[in-house]
Design an enzyme around this catalytic site. Structure first.
Site, PDB file in Angstrom:
ATOM      1  CE1 TYR A  38     -32.790 -17.091   9.696  1.00 43.91           C
ATOM      2  CE2 TYR A  38     -31.812 -19.259  10.043  1.00 43.91           C
ATOM      3  CZ  TYR A  38     -32.620 -18.220  10.476  1.00 43.91           C
ATOM      4  OH  TYR A  38     -33.257 -18.318  11.694  1.00 43.91           O
ATOM      5  NE  ARG A  88     -19.478 -20.135 -30.558  1.00 42.67           N
ATOM      6  CZ  ARG A  88     -20.122 -19.576 -31.586  1.00 42.67           C
ATOM      7  NH1 ARG A  88     -19.472 -19.335 -32.718  1.00 42.67           N
ATOM      8  NH2 ARG A  88     -21.406 -19.280 -31.487  1.00 42.67           N
ATOM      9  CG  HIS A 127      -1.343 -21.603 -37.590  1.00 43.92           C
ATOM     10  ND1 HIS A 127      -0.422 -21.424 -36.590  1.00 43.92           N
ATOM     11  CD2 HIS A 127      -0.856 -22.587 -38.381  1.00 43.92           C
ATOM     12  CE1 HIS A 127       0.592 -22.263 -36.774  1.00 43.92           C
ATOM     13  NE2 HIS A 127       0.346 -22.985 -37.846  1.00 43.92           N
ATOM     14  CE1 TYR A 187     -17.197 -20.787 -36.065  1.00 40.39           C
ATOM     15  CE2 TYR A 187     -17.842 -20.977 -38.374  1.00 40.39           C
ATOM     16  CZ  TYR A 187     -18.147 -21.069 -37.026  1.00 40.39           C
ATOM     17  OH  TYR A 187     -19.401 -21.452 -36.634  1.00 40.39           O
ATOM     18  CB  ALA A 222      -2.784 -20.479 -41.267  1.00 42.46           C
TER      19      ALA A 222
END
Length: 452
Positions: free
Chosen positions: A100, A330, A360, A363, A377
């Site tokens: 089911y 990512r 810190h 990207y 940083a």
């Protein structure tokens, strides 16, 4: 003899109060019917037949990656009628397993037990004993042997006292199934063709009938509304939490983790509250995971510390690394041994070498970063020109000063130093110091503007 499955998924699910077909509602991040299809595959079914009705187009869109036979039940005339729609896909010598689409938690081991109990030329029914059997068909036995199933609306007061109930899941010889389905009647309180009537038919023909039971009643619970759906979710998550603890993980609160895939852990793993696991996650020994983290399709090495609110997706983290708080890895991110990624650092398609640190506000995208590199940083690898991505390469022991922009494609040599605030657009050779910023000017006698 081969295994054929028939999955009933034609119900509208009006009590869900949703435009979505009932079986497409999710438990543990996966649609209920996908759980059932996956079970059929794991059992080695050669053919899977999915009987659909309401929302068929949406079902076929969402389940397009599954190799199933789509069987239309144009009118919902009962479970027996639904199974009969798949007759053309059933061979006489098949064992037919009936499942089911809104019963997602049945364990593979339970279904294997049912199949093992199925006579070659007979019928096996999955039953369960409930403290409150209200609403379920009751199993009728004579001298311990199954002789039939009576639905709740057709049961006598004495039969309503029976605690053993029908789950609807059964396995049966293909030839016998087709024969019995052709003889079903809808002369009952519901005016439907009951699949359960084949048990009485089997008994009247002297066919062997056996039964099996699940390890836990929740395995055979369905969901007709969102309250029941939430109940299935909690049951599933409780089982996952128990499995993690048995395998060496300590959970700060077993009721506050979510597993939406598979998790494999080593020993002495600490998992704080509100951690979500998605897809396939592998965790080594002596790992600490802080609160509110999300780990998806990733591999975590031994002795890793993952601090609060860290997101890791399609990434690899080697041993002795530290991440977070508020870090994000990512797809394609790789942290080599003893590297550090701190608060508000994001990595994508980037390798961070052994012993390197980005502690810190950085990207790092499309980059190859060597060993023992310090990323100051605010450093950004400027990897996108609006059309194409380009790569940044940083050699071993380089020092990148704070608030630097590395405009790819660019190569920073080993032992090179980048002065803080620099915008680097050209190659920096090994051991060079690069400074690329406006010259400071100090102006005497300058007056601040005043409000008019």
């Amino acid at each position: 003899m081969s295994l054929t499955t028939v999955i009933l998924a034609a119900g509208k699910g009006t009590r869900m109060r949703s435009a979505l077909p009932k079986v497409l509602h999710k438990v543990a991040g996966k649609t209920m019917v996908q759980h059932v299809i996956d079970n059929a595959k794991a059992l080695g079914a050669t053919t899977t037949n999915l009987v659909y009705g309401h929302g068929g187009e949406l079902l076929q869109q969402q389940l397009a990656n599954n190799n199933v036979n789509w069987v239309l039940q144009a009118e919902q005339l009962g479970t027996g009628h639904a199974v009969a729609q798949a007759n053309s896909h059933v061979n006489d010598d098949d064992t037919v397993l009936i499942l089911y689409g809104d019963v997602p938690l049945t364990k593979q081991s339970t279904l294997e037990r049912l199949l093992a109990a199925t006579p070659k030329h007979g019928l096996a029914v999955l039953t369960v004993n409930l403290a409150n059997p209200n609403g379920y068909g009751r199993m009728l036995r004579v001298d311990g042997k199954l002789v039939g199933i009576v639905e709740q609306k057709d049961a006598s007061p004495e039969q309503l006292l029976i605690s053993e109930v029908n789950t609807g899941i059964m396995a049966v010889n293909g030839r016998l199934l087709k024969s019995w389905l052709g003889n079903l009647s809808n002369n009952n309180a519901q005016g439907e063709y009951y699949l359960t009537d084949i048990v009485a038919m089997a008994h009247s023909e002297g066919v062997e009938i056996t039964s099996a039971q699940p390890d836990h009643p929740m395995e055979v619970e369905g969901a007709n509304n969102r309250i029941q759906l939430a109940g299935l979710e909690r049951a599933y998550q409780a089982w996952q939490a128990q499995e993690l603890m048995l395998n060496g993980a300590t959970l700060a609160d077993p009721a506050r983790i979510d597993v939406r895939g598979t998790v494999t852990t080593g020993e002495d793993v600490l998992i704080d509250i509100n951690v979500i696991f998605e897809g396939k996650v592998t965790i080594g020994h002596n790992v600490e995971i802080g609160p509110n983290c999300v780990l998806k399709n990733c591999s975590i090495g031994d002795n890793v510390i993952i601090k609060a609110n860290t997101l890791i997706e399609d990434a690899t983290v080697a041993a002795k690394c530290t991440l977070g708080p508020y870090a994000r890895l990512r797809p394609g991110a790789i942290m080599e041994e003893d590297s550090h990624v701190g608060n508000f650092v994001e990595m994508k398609k980037t390798r961070l070498g052994k012993g390197s640190k980005a502690n810190h506000l950085s990207y790092l995208g499309d980059a190859e970063i060597g060993e023992k590199v310090n990323i100051g940083a605010g450093t950004i690898t400027c990897n996108y020109d609006g059309v194409n991505k380009a790569k940044t390469i940083i050699g071993n022991n380089a020092f990148i000063g704070s608030n630097s922009s590395l405009v790819a494609p660019v190569n920073i040599g080993a032992m090179a130093t980048i002065g803080a605030g620099s915008v680097i657009t050209n190659t920096v050779a090994d051991e060079q110091l690069a400074i690329a910023r406006g010259k400071q000017r100090n102006l005497d006698g300058w007056k601040r503007p005043v409000k008019k």
